[in-house]
Design a protein around this motif. Structure first.
Motif, PDB file in Angstrom:
ATOM      1  N   LYS A  90     185.079  43.939  60.889  1.00 57.54           N
ATOM      2  CA  LYS A  90     183.831  43.594  61.573  1.00 57.54           C
ATOM      3  C   LYS A  90     184.034  43.481  63.082  1.00 57.54           C
ATOM      4  N   CYS A  93     183.660  46.966  64.054  1.00 53.25           N
ATOM      5  CA  CYS A  93     182.433  47.585  63.533  1.00 53.25           C
ATOM      6  C   CYS A  93     181.471  46.479  63.112  1.00 53.25           C
ATOM      7  N   ASP A  95     178.459  46.285  62.267  1.00 52.46           N
ATOM      8  CA  ASP A  95     177.490  46.507  61.201  1.00 52.46           C
ATOM      9  C   ASP A  95     178.144  46.607  59.819  1.00 52.46           C
ATOM     10  N   ALA A  96     179.431  46.310  59.724  1.00 53.14           N
ATOM     11  CA  ALA A  96     180.092  46.283  58.419  1.00 53.14           C
ATOM     12  C   ALA A  96     179.550  45.116  57.591  1.00 53.14           C
ATOM     13  N   ILE A 107     180.023  50.212  55.190  1.00 52.89           N
ATOM     14  CA  ILE A 107     179.409  50.626  56.448  1.00 52.89           C
ATOM     15  C   ILE A 107     178.505  51.804  56.094  1.00 52.89           C
ATOM     16  N   ARG A 109     175.705  53.836  57.984  1.00 53.95           N
ATOM     17  CA  ARG A 109     174.884  54.175  59.144  1.00 53.95           C
ATOM     18  C   ARG A 109     173.863  55.247  58.814  1.00 53.95           C
TER      19      ARG A 109
END
Length: 250
Positions: A90, A93, A95-96, A107, A109
């Motif tokens: 996290k 990243c 948005d994990a 994840i 996207r």
């Protein structure tokens, strides 16, 4: 690298010719020293390389995720991850997402569109749910509609029979059970759909950590039942996806 997606993005005007060329020129593999990442797995198999987090450090998991993102991977699945590894991922990243029961890092996207029929994930008991969730989340990540039918084991067979319409409506069924692992045989005898049996390590001493359920499932007298390894929810979800997508056109 997903060559088909790159070409579609260029065709639809989402990326420039230079951006498309840059993505296509990405090396087939990235060697991080501790891991060699297959950047073309998605192009060949339809799914990016999956990160098996057990045995890796948080720093290694984060490094693999960062490398995959830099190579253009939009969706990443990490299995057998504890919260420490998730926090490391996290950090690189934000948005994990972490699913604690299943020990999965996701994840997404560009989540895949749901195609094919329904995959039903059934458990013998509540204690089997962590393995079942690993299977269910894997199948959903790969673009399948998943229906969960939990705690319908043979100790109370009426519970399964009350869900028979859901079972019969499935394209593929994942039966997750410990103890004597009888659920897969019962479901296999009720439906003409393929059944993927997942033995779990749930049970008392003589269950031998899931070996009893594994052997019972392997010796099932119901036709159409196949078996994955003990607690291998990921393997069941991935295989169910492959079966469910047969004949599905993009």
């Amino acid at each position: 690298m997903d060559l088909k997606r790159i070409l579609e993005d260029y065709k639809n005007g989402n990326i420039s010719l230079e951006e498309a060329e840059g993505q296509i020129k990405i090396s087939p593999v990235t060697d991080l020293g501790y891991a060699v990442i297959d950047n073309q797995r998605e192009m060949r198999n339809g799914c990016p390389e999956v990160i098996y987090c057990a045995g890796k450090t948080g720093e290694q998991c984060a490094g693999i995720v960062l490398s995959m993102l830099e190579a253009g991977t939009k969706n990443i699945l990490g299995t057998r991850a504890d919260r420490e590894k998730y926090e490391a991922v996290k950090a690189v990243c934000p948005d994990a997402v972490y699913h604690e029961a299943a020990r999965i890092i996701l994840i997404e996207r560009e989540p895949l569109k749901k195609t094919g029929g329904k995959i039903v994930v059934a458990t013998g008991g509540t204690s089997d749910i962590p393995v079942a969730e690993e299977a269910a989340l894997t199948a959903e990540y790969l673009g399948n509609e998943v229906v969960r039918v939990y705690d319908v084991g043979v100790a109370g067979l009426h519970r399964l029979l009350s869900k028979i319409d859901i079972i019969m409506d499935a394209s593929v069924i994942i039966a997750v059970a410990g103890m004597e692992g009888a659920l897969a045989s019962v479901i296999g005898g009720l439906t003409d759909k393929p059944v993927i049996a997942v033995p779990t390590s749930v049970g008392y001493g003589a269950s031998f950590g899931g070996v009893s359920a594994l052997l019972c499932m392997l010796n099932s007298c119901a036709n159409g039942v196949v078996v994955v390894n003990i607690d291998n929810g990921f393997g069941a979800g991935y295989t169910a996806n492959s079966i469910n997508k047969l004949g599905v056109k993009d």
